[in-house]
Design an enzyme around this catalytic site. Structure first.
Site, PDB file in Angstrom:
ATOM      1  N   HIS A  49      -3.706  -5.179   1.027  1.00 53.99           N
ATOM      2  CA  HIS A  49      -3.099  -5.545   2.315  1.00 53.99           C
ATOM      3  C   HIS A  49      -3.098  -7.061   2.517  1.00 53.99           C
ATOM      4  CE1 HIS A  49      -2.550  -1.589   4.183  1.00 53.99           C
ATOM      5  NE2 HIS A  49      -3.556  -1.229   3.401  1.00 53.99           N
TER       6      HIS A  49
ATOM      7  N   GLU B 213      -1.588  -8.644   4.796  1.00 52.89           N
ATOM      8  CA  GLU B 213      -1.394  -8.997   6.205  1.00 52.89           C
ATOM      9  C   GLU B 213      -2.685  -9.155   6.989  1.00 52.89           C
ATOM     10  OE1 GLU B 213      -0.975  -6.124   4.744  1.00 52.89           O
ATOM     11  OE2 GLU B 213      -0.935  -4.401   6.095  1.00 52.89           O
TER      12      GLU B 213
ATOM     13  N   CYS C 258       0.834  -1.200   0.000  1.00 48.36           N
ATOM     14  CA  CYS C 258       0.000   0.000   0.000  1.00 48.36           C
ATOM     15  C   CYS C 258       0.878   1.263   0.000  1.00 48.36           C
ATOM     16  CB  CYS C 258      -0.989  -0.041   1.165  1.00 48.36           C
ATOM     17  SG  CYS C 258      -2.385   1.054   0.889  1.00 48.36           S
TER      18      CYS C 258
END
Ligand SMILES: Nc1ncnc2c1ncn2[C@@H]1O[C@H](COP(=O)(O)OP(=O)(O)OP(=O)(O)O)[C@@H](O)[C@H]1O
Ligand SMILES: O=c1[nH]c(=O)c2[nH+]cn([C@@H]3O[C@H](COP(=O)(O)O)[C@@H](O)[C@H]3O)c2[nH]1
Ligand SMILES: NC(=O)CC[C@H](N)C(=O)O
Ligand SMILES: [Mg+2]
Length: 539
Positions: free
Chosen positions: A180, A182, A86
Site C-alpha cells: 500500500h 498510499e 493490493c
C-alpha cells in the site's frame, strides 16, 4: 458546464472498498495532480471525462469470491496507464488471466521489497520505481496473493514471502503492487504514486489552489448567470467562510450570507463572526437570532440523534424563511452593476470531499454512527438548489484556498465546530443555564490553550458538560455540582484520532480556572479516549 475534471489532468481512482481509498486521492493531490474517486462498479460509458490514468484500490474482498466486485474490463483498452494496488493488482491479474490464491499466512505490517527487473526485457517499464534504490520498506495488508502472473507481465519487485510484490506489463503501461503506497507506513509510497501519475501517466502538476480559484469563480458565475441570487449558511467555521468569500468574489452582493444563532454557539461567537465577515471580509452577512426557536424545540430532548435531527431541520426552516424575506425586499442596485431582485434559487453549502466520498464509496455510506446535521438532516422537499464549491476539496486544500483569498490566519486555522454546537456537548437536556455554563468553561479552556501557544498543534479542543453531579468542598462548605470533561485530539482527517498529551501544568491551570470561575462546576476531567473506539464528539 466545465467540471474540474475537464479543466485539470485527472486520475480516476476506482474504489473497491478499501479503508484507504481516500488516501490514494490525497496522495495524488499532494503531487498537485487532481484525482477523483468513483465506485469500482462504474461503467466507462458513465465516466464523462478521459482520465490520464487509472488506479485500482484495495478491497476487503477476494477476487475469486462469487460476489466480489470487478472493474469494467474496457479499462484495459482505453490506452491509459493503470496501477493496481493490493486487491487492484489481484484484480488486474484476475482479469488478464493470471491466478490469485489465498496465502498460507496473511501478511500484515512491514515488508522489505527488493526492486529488480526480474525476467523483464523492456528497460523502460520499471519507471514505477525509478530512482528509488534497490529496496524499500513497505506496508502490506493482504491474505491473498498472485500464484502466477498474467501473460506478458514481469516481476519488478519481490519480498521473501511475496514473489509477485510488484509487476509490470512487458509493453503496456500496466502496473500492479501488492503493498500500500498510499499509507504513511510506506515511507516512499508517495514517491511511487508520483512516479506513476507524473512520469508514467504524464499528468501536469497543475492542481493548485491558485489555478482553482480563477476557474471556480468562472464556474460559479456560469452556474448563477448574470442575475442569480444565492443564500448561504455561514457559521464562521473554515469551510463556510472560504465558500462565502469565494462566492462573494464571484457574484458580489447577490450572495447573502446568513449566520444562525441557534442558541448553542460558543461564547460571543455570533458577534465575532459578524465582525469578521462583514468588516474584515466584506461579505454581506446577516445574523439571525433563532435561539428561542431552537431551544424551545430542543426542550427536554436528551437523545443525541434527536438533537441532531431537530437542529438540522430547524436550520433549513430558518434559511427558507430568510430566503423568502430577501425575495420580498424591493429591487436594489448592486455595486457590481445591474439590479438585484427576484427569486433566491440557490443555497451555498460548505460540503467537503470527505463528506462526498462517504456517500459515493463503493461500500455505500457506512453504518450510521451519527447524523451530521448538514448531510442527514436536510429536508426532503427543499426548494433551494444546492451550490457546493468546495465539494471536491480536502480540508487542507480549503485552508490553502482561504489563505489565498486573504482570509486572516486565525480564522483559517480555526478548529472545526459542529453545526449542532453545544447541544451535542451537553450530555443531558439543553437549557439556557447549561449552555451558559459550558460556554464559560469552553472559553477558559480555549483561552488557555491559545496562551500556551498550543492551539495550532491540536486539531480540535472543546469542553463537554456532563449531566452528573459530584461532591466537592469550597470555602469549608460542601458543594454538589456538575463535572466538565475536556477533550483535545490530534488527527489527520478526523476518521481516526488520538487524544492530545498536554503538559500537566497547563491542565492544572485550566482546571483551577474552570472550578474557580464557572459557577456550577466543581470538578474537571480529561478525556483520554482515542477514536476508535470513542468518537471526537461525545454525542
Ligand atoms: N450557526 C450556523 N449558521 C449558519 N450555518 C451554519 C451554522 N452552523 C453550521 N452551518 C452550516 O453547516 C455547514 C457545515 O458545518 P461544518 O461545521 O461542517 O462547517 P464549517 O462550520 O463551515 O467549518 P468547520 O468544519 O471548520 O466548523 C457549514 O458550512 C454551514 O453551511
Ligand atoms: O458540522 C458538523 N455537523 C455535525 O453534525 C457534526 N458531528 C460531528 N462533527 C465533527 O466531525 C468531526 C468528527 O466527529 P465525530 O468523531 O464525533 O464523528 C469532529 O470535528 C466533529 O466536531 C460535526 N460537524
Ligand atoms: N488490502 C487489500 O486490498 C486486500 C485484498 C484482498 N482482500 C487480500 O486479502 O489479499
Ligand atoms: Mg462548523
Amino acid at each position: 458546464m466545465a467540471e474540474i475534471h475537464d479543466q485539470f489532468d485527472t486520475i480516476l481512482i476506482l474504489d473497491f472498498g478499501s479503508q484507504y481509498s481516500h488516501l490514494i486521492t490525497r496522495r495524488c493531490r499532494e503531487h498537485n495532480v487532481y484525482a477523483e474517486l468513483m465506485p469500482c462498479t462504474t461503467q466507462l460509458k458513465d465516466v464523462k471525462f478521459k482520465p490520464k490514468g487509472i488506479i485500482l484500490s484495495g478491497s476487503p474482498y477476494s477476487v475469486y469470491d462469487k460476489d466480489s466486485p470487478h472493474a469494467d474490463p474496457g479499462i484495459y483498452d482505453l490506452g491509459v496507464p493503470i496501477l493496481g494496488i493490493c486487491y487492484g493488482l489481484q484484480e488486474m491479474a484476475w482479469q488478464l488471466k493470471g491466478t490469485v490464491e489465498e496465502c498460507d499466512h496473511r501478511e500484515y505490517g512491514f515488508a522489505q521489497v527488493k526492486i529488480g527487473k526480474i525476467g523483464g526485457e523492456n528497460a523502460s517499464v520499471d519507471a514505477l520505481f525509478e530512482g528509488l534504490g534497490d529496496e524499500m520498506p513497505v506496508w502490506m495488508s493482504h491474505g491473498d496473493q498472485l500464484s502466477s502472473p498474467p501473460p506478458d507481465f514481469h516481476v519488478i519487485g519481490y519480498t521473501g514471502t511475496a514473489p509477485y510484490a510488484a509487476l509490470a506489463h512487458n509493453s503496456k503501461p500496466f502496473y500492479g503492487i501488492q503493498f500500500h503506497p498510499e499509507v504513511t507506513h510506506s515511507p516512499r509510497g508517495k514517491e511511487v504514486i508520483g512516479r506513476f501519475i507524473l512520469n508514467i501517466c504524464g499528468c501536469r502538476a497543475h492542481w493548485t489552489m491558485e489555478e482553482f480559484i480563477g476557474k471556480e469563480i468562472a464556474r460559479i458565475r456560469e452556474i448563477c448567470g448574470p442575475t442569480g441570487r444565492v443564500i448561504g449558511a455561514v457559521s464562521g467555521g473554515v469551510d463556510s467562510t472560504v465558500a462565502a468569500k469565494l462566492m462573494h468574489e464571484a457574484i458580489g452582493d447577490r450572495f447573502h450570507a446568513i449566520m444562525v444563532d441557534n442558541g448553542v454557539l460558543r461564547l460571543n461567537e455570533a458577534k465575532q463572526v459578524n465582525e469578521m465577515l462583514n468588516q474584515n471580509l466584506g461579505v454581506n452577512l446577516t445574523v439571525v437570532d433563532a435561539s428561542d426557536l431552537f431551544l424551545s424545540r430542543l426542550d427536554g430532548v436528551e437523545d443525541p440523534e434527536q438533537k441532531r435531527k431537530i437542529i438540522g431541520n430547524t436550520f433549513i426552516n430558518v434559511f427558507e424563511a430568510e430566503a423568502a424575506k430577501i425575495e420580498a425586499e424591493p429591487a436594489r442596485e448592486v455595486e457590481q452593476g445591474g439590479v438585484e431582485k427576484g427569486r433566491v434559487e440557490w443555497l451555498l453549502q460548505g460540503t467537503l470531499y470527505p463528506d462526498v466520498i462517504e456517500s459515493i464509496s463503493f461500500k455505500g455510506p457506512s453504518a450510521t454512527i451519527k447524523t451530521h446535521h448538514n448531510v442527514g438532516g436536510l429536508l426532503k422537499d427543499m426548494k433551494l438548489k444546492l451550490i457546493e464549491p468546495l465539494r471536491e476539496l480536502f480540508k487542507d486544500e480549503v485552508r490553502a484556498l482561504g489563505r489565498l483569498l486573504s482570509i486572516p490566519a486565525p480564522l483559517v486555522q480555526r478548529h472545526p465546530f459542529p453545526g449542532p454546537g453545544l447541544a451535542i456537548r451537553i450530555l443531558g437536556p439543553v437549557t439556557r443555564e447549561q449552555v451558559k455554563i459550558l460556554q464559560q468553561a469552553d472559553n477558559i479552556y480555549i483561552e488557555e490553550i491559545r496562551k500556551a501557544e498550543l492551539y495550532d498543534q491540536i486539531a480540535q479542543a472543546f469542553a463537554v458538560l456532563l449531566p452528573v453531579k459530584a461532591v466537592g468542598v469550597m470555602g469549608d462548605s460542601r458543594t454538589y455540582e456538575q463535572v466538565i470533561a475536556l477533550r483535545a485530539v490530534q488527527t489527520e482527517d478526523f476518521m481516526t484520532a488520538d487524544w492530545y498529551v498536554f503538559p500537566p501544568e497547563i491542565l492544572r491551570r485550566i482546571s483551577s480556572r474552570i472550578t474557580n470561575e464557572v459557577a456550577g462546576i466543581n470538578r474537571v476531567t480529561y478525556d483520554i479516549s482515542s477514536k476508535p473506539p470513542a468518537t471526537v464528539e461525545w454525542l
